[in-house]
Motif scaffolding. Sequence first.
Motif, PDB file in Angstrom:
ATOM      1  N   LEU A  72       0.861  -1.174   0.000  1.00  0.00           N
ATOM      2  CA  LEU A  72       0.000   0.000   0.000  1.00  0.00           C
ATOM      3  C   LEU A  72       0.902   1.230   0.000  1.00  0.00           C
ATOM      4  O   LEU A  72       1.699   1.429   0.920  1.00  0.00           O
ATOM      5  CB  LEU A  72      -0.903  -0.003   1.239  1.00  0.00           C
ATOM      6  N   ASP A  74      -0.149   4.726  -0.521  1.00  0.00           N
ATOM      7  CA  ASP A  74      -0.741   5.884   0.162  1.00  0.00           C
ATOM      8  C   ASP A  74      -2.253   5.679   0.200  1.00  0.00           C
ATOM      9  O   ASP A  74      -2.812   4.840  -0.528  1.00  0.00           O
ATOM     10  CB  ASP A  74      -0.388   7.168  -0.605  1.00  0.00           C
ATOM     11  N   SER A  75      -2.928   6.452   1.047  1.00  0.00           N
ATOM     12  CA  SER A  75      -4.386   6.397   1.114  1.00  0.00           C
ATOM     13  C   SER A  75      -4.895   7.723   1.647  1.00  0.00           C
ATOM     14  O   SER A  75      -4.152   8.497   2.256  1.00  0.00           O
ATOM     15  CB  SER A  75      -4.852   5.244   2.017  1.00  0.00           C
ATOM     16  N   LYS A  80      -7.366   4.677  -2.273  1.00  0.00           N
ATOM     17  CA  LYS A  80      -6.058   4.135  -1.894  1.00  0.00           C
ATOM     18  C   LYS A  80      -5.236   3.900  -3.149  1.00  0.00           C
ATOM     19  O   LYS A  80      -5.764   3.586  -4.223  1.00  0.00           O
ATOM     20  CB  LYS A  80      -6.222   2.837  -1.106  1.00  0.00           C
ATOM     21  N   GLU A  82      -2.125   1.618  -4.518  1.00  0.00           N
ATOM     22  CA  GLU A  82      -1.430   0.378  -4.187  1.00  0.00           C
ATOM     23  C   GLU A  82      -0.491  -0.032  -5.310  1.00  0.00           C
ATOM     24  O   GLU A  82      -0.736   0.259  -6.476  1.00  0.00           O
ATOM     25  CB  GLU A  82      -2.445  -0.754  -3.969  1.00  0.00           C
ATOM     26  N   GLU A  93     -11.801   3.551  -1.289  1.00  0.00           N
ATOM     27  CA  GLU A  93     -11.592   3.010   0.049  1.00  0.00           C
ATOM     28  C   GLU A  93     -12.275   3.902   1.077  1.00  0.00           C
ATOM     29  O   GLU A  93     -11.748   4.946   1.471  1.00  0.00           O
ATOM     30  CB  GLU A  93     -10.093   2.902   0.359  1.00  0.00           C
ATOM     31  N   ALA A  96     -10.564   5.267   4.349  1.00  0.00           N
ATOM     32  CA  ALA A  96      -9.485   6.259   4.278  1.00  0.00           C
ATOM     33  C   ALA A  96     -10.062   7.654   4.480  1.00  0.00           C
ATOM     34  O   ALA A  96     -10.286   8.416   3.535  1.00  0.00           O
ATOM     35  CB  ALA A  96      -8.756   6.152   2.941  1.00  0.00           C
ATOM     36  N   LYS A 100      -4.726  12.602   1.752  1.00  0.00           N
ATOM     37  CA  LYS A 100      -3.605  11.901   1.115  1.00  0.00           C
ATOM     38  C   LYS A 100      -2.278  12.492   1.613  1.00  0.00           C
ATOM     39  O   LYS A 100      -2.178  13.694   1.872  1.00  0.00           O
ATOM     40  CB  LYS A 100      -3.684  12.041  -0.403  1.00  0.00           C
ATOM     41  N   TRP A 107      -0.452  10.408  -7.664  1.00  0.00           N
ATOM     42  CA  TRP A 107      -1.677   9.624  -7.834  1.00  0.00           C
ATOM     43  C   TRP A 107      -2.115   9.609  -9.296  1.00  0.00           C
ATOM     44  O   TRP A 107      -2.586   8.586  -9.798  1.00  0.00           O
ATOM     45  CB  TRP A 107      -2.785  10.217  -6.968  1.00  0.00           C
ATOM     46  N   GLU A 337       0.554   1.585   5.244  1.00  0.00           N
ATOM     47  CA  GLU A 337       1.174   2.339   4.156  1.00  0.00           C
ATOM     48  C   GLU A 337       2.701   2.171   4.187  1.00  0.00           C
ATOM     49  O   GLU A 337       3.303   2.100   5.265  1.00  0.00           O
ATOM     50  CB  GLU A 337       0.842   3.825   4.276  1.00  0.00           C
ATOM     51  N   LEU A 349      -4.523   1.191   7.541  1.00  0.00           N
ATOM     52  CA  LEU A 349      -5.826   1.175   6.885  1.00  0.00           C
ATOM     53  C   LEU A 349      -6.554  -0.109   7.270  1.00  0.00           C
ATOM     54  O   LEU A 349      -6.120  -1.209   6.921  1.00  0.00           O
ATOM     55  CB  LEU A 349      -5.649   1.238   5.365  1.00  0.00           C
ATOM     56  N   THR A 351      -9.172  -3.057   7.106  1.00  0.00           N
ATOM     57  CA  THR A 351      -9.837  -3.693   5.968  1.00  0.00           C
ATOM     58  C   THR A 351     -10.960  -4.636   6.371  1.00  0.00           C
ATOM     59  O   THR A 351     -11.931  -4.781   5.643  1.00  0.00           O
ATOM     60  CB  THR A 351      -8.829  -4.496   5.132  1.00  0.00           C
TER      61      THR A 351
END
Length: 362
Positions: A72, A74-75, A80, A82, A93, A96, A100, A107, A337, A349, A351
């Motif tokens: 991962l 960043d989020s 997110k 990946e 996501e 999140a 960022k 991104w 991350e 993060l 899940t």
Amino acid sequence: MTRSASGQGDHGGAQRAPADFAGPSASSAEPKEAAGVAIPRRIWTGNKPAERVPVILETTADGSSAQAGYHLIDSGDGVKLEQYGPYRIVRPEAQALWPKALDDAIWERADAIFTGDTDEDGMGRWRFPGVPLGETWPMRLLDTEFLGRFTAFRHVGVFPEQLAHWRWVKAQIEAARAKGRARPVRVLNLFGYTGVASLIAANAGAEVTHVDASKKAIGWARENQALGRGDDLPIRWICDDAMKFIQREERRGSAYDIILTDPPKFGRGPNGEVWHLFDHLPAMLDLCRAILSPEAIGLVLTAYSIRASFYSIHELMRETMRGAGGRVESGELILREAGLSGDVPGRALSTSLFSRWIAHDE
């Protein structure tokens, strides 16, 4: 592809659960009918297993881009970023909630971005800002090869947070082999999806029975097996309804040493069988306990996208495993991350929720 309700077909006549497991009491409730299947509801007796809560199982980075691994990057802001092997991928996501950490320019240089409905089961499409990409690409986790896959349901053929469970399963199988266990560890993977967990377990030396209700998912799993040149691995791929399958396994006296179950909130079997997590989970765990072997190692449950505390499934697991000894540990699976380089720890993060019974309370 959605996380569908699933099951399997026939399995050999392994031994029943050990006699020193406390059995159900005589006051068991009447079976409940669901989707045309009689679901037994037993009341297990004896002491509840020891417990450890909360437990946070963390996945950071596994492998590198050159090794077709995952991390991962960043989020934030509901999305997110990946790294899946050679590709950087952006997906929705909801967890999140923070901003960022990396610049928007990073991104925007992603190889693939999922757009459309952001609900867990919502349909959408993939946008490729650079060159168009094919449907699949090679991945490698825990020395197991498989295909990443762009699906219309935003999933990519693997749930990397499950690496925490897969490492545990792999370690248990290898430890059993090192101790000179008389037979291979038997693993049942219910709701097995594209078979990554099944392949990891088989590569470690287990005999695996893999269950999913989706013919398409079973087909993808076989593709993954072929990719890793694992045609000789002892895996049985079976398309069936999970509840019907484990009921049949109990009647046959079949048993497993490790059971992995990753049920959806809602799903349908291959013949229209209906699965509702809150309605059917207690009976499913009850049946899983009934088909644990005398040499049982563990029972692992993961629950995604449900409005519940991990304590709910933790207490259910402890009640289900009364009299079995061992320990139940429950909590959350998280992705950590790791930045662009894959080695800069960042935010966690969440899940999914999980609960697992471990036979030996160490």
